[in-house]
Design an enzyme around this catalytic site. Structure first.
Site, PDB file in Angstrom:
ATOM      1  CB  SER A 123      -0.863  -0.023   1.265  1.00 23.57           C
ATOM      2  OG  SER A 123      -1.475   1.212   1.472  1.00 23.57           O
ATOM      3  CE1 TYR A 148      -3.919  -2.845   5.606  1.00 23.62           C
ATOM      4  CE2 TYR A 148      -3.346  -0.572   5.119  1.00 23.62           C
ATOM      5  CZ  TYR A 148      -3.644  -1.847   4.684  1.00 23.62           C
ATOM      6  OH  TYR A 148      -3.648  -2.138   3.337  1.00 23.62           O
ATOM      7  CE  LYS A 152      -1.363  -4.729   3.540  1.00 23.24           C
ATOM      8  NZ  LYS A 152      -1.536  -5.951   2.779  1.00 23.24           N
TER       9      LYS A 152
END
Ligand code: NAD
Ligand code: WQD
Length: 341
Positions: A123, A148, A152
């Site tokens: 992302s 989050y 990643k």
């Protein structure tokens, strides 16, 4: 055969469909924690061909070993994961367990099975608040402000280390910008199971009368109209990026990083206005405070993907919004039918 983890989800389902359309064999592994079995039926209908489907968890090493042994898998696309930023703040351990633990277990099982081609759903969040725009892959990764984003970045770092340890690996880290839209058929799209987190799902719920207004998080950013600017890209363009990435990875080794974005940013108000034009539906707005952790502006420099993958996003904001609305309308139609029964 290509194994797609999380292939019943929003992005994975579109990726599966593209490969099936090209005659590839696809195996989907998904625990359906944020998707439904119906997605597999829809993929089959659209492709005219059924993917193999196993309901299971990507952290289940024994299951992965069995799948990698029993099916002729030569590449993996790892889309499985949890993606709600706010939820990750409240439940960091679940996010690290699923996102980092899933990546770790998958890499271990692949190494053991001798499968070394991997495409990872990363992302643009790994860039944090990048000072220079547009963002290219050489831009340093930032300090993600939530679990989050950290998950990643941690997964990316695991994959980089794994690739440095054994030259047989060929790994593509795909840094998605803001995927929106749906398949133009209206049969495949994002189906949030709870309160949506992102702009488009909220907007669609307002447009369909499920919410009274759209909250605009901040109109005092240093942007053209004060609202946040993002690089929205059509999910079908994004899916095609995976096909191009794996084709390219088959001819190289090590880790490759590609931004998948359009290179153009739109503000929240521009998205709303385009949606109103495309659908004829007026969206009531409520201007609210900035959302914690949000950045003002973010868009990609997609040049590296254009040159190395031969991939470029081509679908307009209008088509993203029209396709998303078609999907949403179909969904509601189905709900109405069920309620009528
Ligand atoms: P999604 O929730 O629709 O799809 C993820 C799928 O993974 C779901 O079907 C879910 O059931 C499955 N899954 C979750 N945990 C699993 C587990 N432990 N084992 C097996 N399956 C599991 O989300 P999406 O939007 O399709 O996102 C796909 C990937 O792309 C995710 O890794 C996400 O972090 C990443 N990503 C998404 C966006 C976005 O805006 N949608 C942006 C950047 C990156
Ligand atoms: C876009 C813009 C909001 C909702 C997130 C993750 C990122 C990636 C994509 C998964 C911002 C504004 C939003 C609303 C609003 N996810 N907004 N009202 O924040 O760019 O990225 O999703 O990997 O990691 O951080 O996307 O769609 O939430 O927000 O005004 O109700 O819309 O402030 O400017 P974001 P988003």
């Amino acid at each position: 055969m290509i194994l797609i983890t999380g292939g019943a989800g929003y992005i994975g389902a579109h990726v599966a469909l593209e490969w099936l359309g090209q005659g590839e064999e696809v195996l989907i592994l998904d625990n359906l924690c944020n998707s439904q079995r119906a997605a597999i039926e829809r993929i089959s209908t659209l492709a005219g061909k059924r993917p193999e489907f196993i309901q299971g968890d990507v952290r289940n090493r024994r299951l992965l070993d069995t799948l990698l042994h029993d099916y002729p898998i030569d590449a993996v696309v790892h889309c499985a994961g949890l993606k709600a930023v706010g939820e990750s703040v409240r439940e960091p351990l679940r996010y690290f367990d699923t996102n980092v633990g899933g990546s770790l277990t998958l890499c271990q099982a692949m190494a053991q099975a001798g499968v070394f081609h991997l495409v990872f759903s990363s992302s643009a969040t790994v860039y944090g608040d990048c000072a220079t725009l547009p963002i290219n892959e050489a831009c340093a990764t930032g300090q993600p402000t939530n679990p989050y984003g950290m998950s990643k970045l941690m997964s990316e770092n695991i994959m980089k280390s794994v690739a440095s340890s054994d030259p047989r690996w060929s790994i593509g880290l795909l840094r998605y910008f803001n995927p929106i839209g749906a398949h133009p058929s209206g049969l495949l799209g994002e189906a949030p199971t709870s309160t949506p987190n992102n702009l488009l799902p909220y907007l669609l719920e307002v447009a369909s009368g499920q919410r009274p207004h759209l909250s605009v998080f901040g109109n005092d950013y240093p942007t053209l109209d004060g609202t946040g600017v993002r690089d929205y890209l059509h999910v079908v363009d994004l899916a095609l990026g995976h096909v191009c990435a794996l084709d390219t990875l088959r001819g190289r080794r090590g880790v490759s990083i590609w931004n998948l974005g359009t290179g153009r940013g739109y503000s929240v108000l521009e998205v709303v206005s385009a949606f109103e034009q495309v659908t004829g539906i007026k969206i009531p707005l409520s201007i609210e405070a900035r959302r914690p952790g949000d950045i003002a502006r973010c868009w990609a420099n997609p040049q590296k993907a254009i040159e190395e993958l031969g991939w470029q996003a081509s679908r307009s904001l209008q088509s993203m919004l029209a396709d998303a609305w078609r999907w949403q309308s179909n969904q509601l139609g189905q709900v109405d039918v069920r309620q009528a029964n």
